[in-house]
Design a protein around this motif. Sequence first.
Motif, PDB file in Angstrom:
ATOM      1  N   LYS A   1       3.451 -11.876  -8.110  1.00 14.23           N
ATOM      2  CA  LYS A   1       3.416 -12.586  -6.821  1.00 14.23           C
ATOM      3  C   LYS A   1       4.168 -11.841  -5.727  1.00 14.23           C
TER       4      LYS A   1
ATOM      5  N   GLU B   1       5.274  -9.840  -2.554  1.00 11.03           N
ATOM      6  CA  GLU B   1       4.683  -9.916  -1.206  1.00 11.03           C
ATOM      7  C   GLU B   1       4.029  -8.604  -0.780  1.00 11.03           C
TER       8      GLU B   1
ATOM      9  N   VAL C   1      -1.946  -2.084  -1.886  1.00 11.27           N
ATOM     10  CA  VAL C   1      -2.479  -1.115  -0.916  1.00 11.27           C
ATOM     11  C   VAL C   1      -2.265   0.293  -1.471  1.00 11.27           C
TER      12      VAL C   1
ATOM     13  N   LYS D   1       2.654  -4.932  -2.373  1.00 14.79           N
ATOM     14  CA  LYS D   1       2.392  -4.091  -3.552  1.00 14.79           C
ATOM     15  C   LYS D   1       1.777  -2.775  -3.093  1.00 14.79           C
TER      16      LYS D   1
ATOM     17  N   ASP E   1      -5.080  -5.878  -7.794  1.00 11.86           N
ATOM     18  CA  ASP E   1      -6.181  -6.127  -6.841  1.00 11.86           C
ATOM     19  C   ASP E   1      -5.678  -6.207  -5.403  1.00 11.86           C
ATOM     20  N   ASP E   2      -4.478  -6.747  -5.230  1.00 16.61           N
ATOM     21  CA  ASP E   2      -3.962  -6.925  -3.871  1.00 16.61           C
ATOM     22  C   ASP E   2      -2.968  -5.824  -3.464  1.00 16.61           C
TER      23      ASP E   2
ATOM     24  N   THR F   1       1.345  -5.699 -11.319  1.00 12.65           N
ATOM     25  CA  THR F   1       0.367  -6.427 -12.140  1.00 12.65           C
ATOM     26  C   THR F   1       1.023  -7.417 -13.097  1.00 12.65           C
TER      27      THR F   1
ATOM     28  N   LYS G   1       5.371  -8.167   6.606  1.00  7.36           N
ATOM     29  CA  LYS G   1       5.536  -9.270   5.635  1.00  7.36           C
ATOM     30  C   LYS G   1       6.818 -10.047   5.875  1.00  7.36           C
TER      31      LYS G   1
END
Length: 225
Positions: free
Chosen positions: A140, A142, A200, A144, A197-198, A135, A223
């Motif tokens: 940024k 790649e 897993v 998370k 938010d992004d 967070t 990724k």
Amino acid sequence: MKKIIITIDGYSSCGKSTLAKQVAKELNYVFVDSGAMYRAITFYFIQNNLNWENIEDVAKALKNISLQFEYNYEKGTSDILINGENIEGKIRDMSVNDKVSEVAAIKEIREFAVAEQQKNSTDKGIVMDGRDIGTVVFPKAELKIFLTADPEERVERRYNQLIRFGKEVDREEIRKNLEKRDYIDTHRKVSPLRKADDAVILDNTDLTTKEQMDIVLGWANEKIK
Ligand code: DC
């Protein structure tokens, strides 16, 4: 090959560092245990009789603290050093467990630690675990991951870890400590623990360390390629 940043956040004693260490070893990445930094700072305050609620003490401590990690890639260990002294064996005692979330909630201390953590980002190829890595530290990144596990399973793992370190511990004390730390970590004003938010979600309650590592390596390879 493309190198990425992998962040692993979650509650206390979910096995974040174990996972991060294994993944880093497999990918030949640098592993950073950000919790060890907050633990080392807490240890410094306790050892020097400084008060983290006193802004002058905080300024004095941060001016005098220099943190480094010493890696042994063969053994798969990463030890934290404070002003050149290896204190890895001292930062997981209950005395530090008991206070670290309070220390980590102080804004100036977080700013100091986050700046140190971000210094690692220049070359990528990092796996870092903590509470605010996806967070705040590397928004940024790649890949998370938000790691979770059943609370009773977490108590059991912490208990076994401390017994392995030869510490005398009581399950009830561990349970209370984990509940308290989770509460402070999720409710503090500055960068509380929350899932990015992004990110897993990975629940490892019923997974072996090998199984969880294989899942994460699968995600990482997606990724990287
Ligand atoms: O991961 P750990 O249990 O070693 O972390 C110790 C404490 O440090 C934890 O209770 C919360 C804090 N911490 C934090 O606030 N932010 C991080 N990135 C890592 C740890």
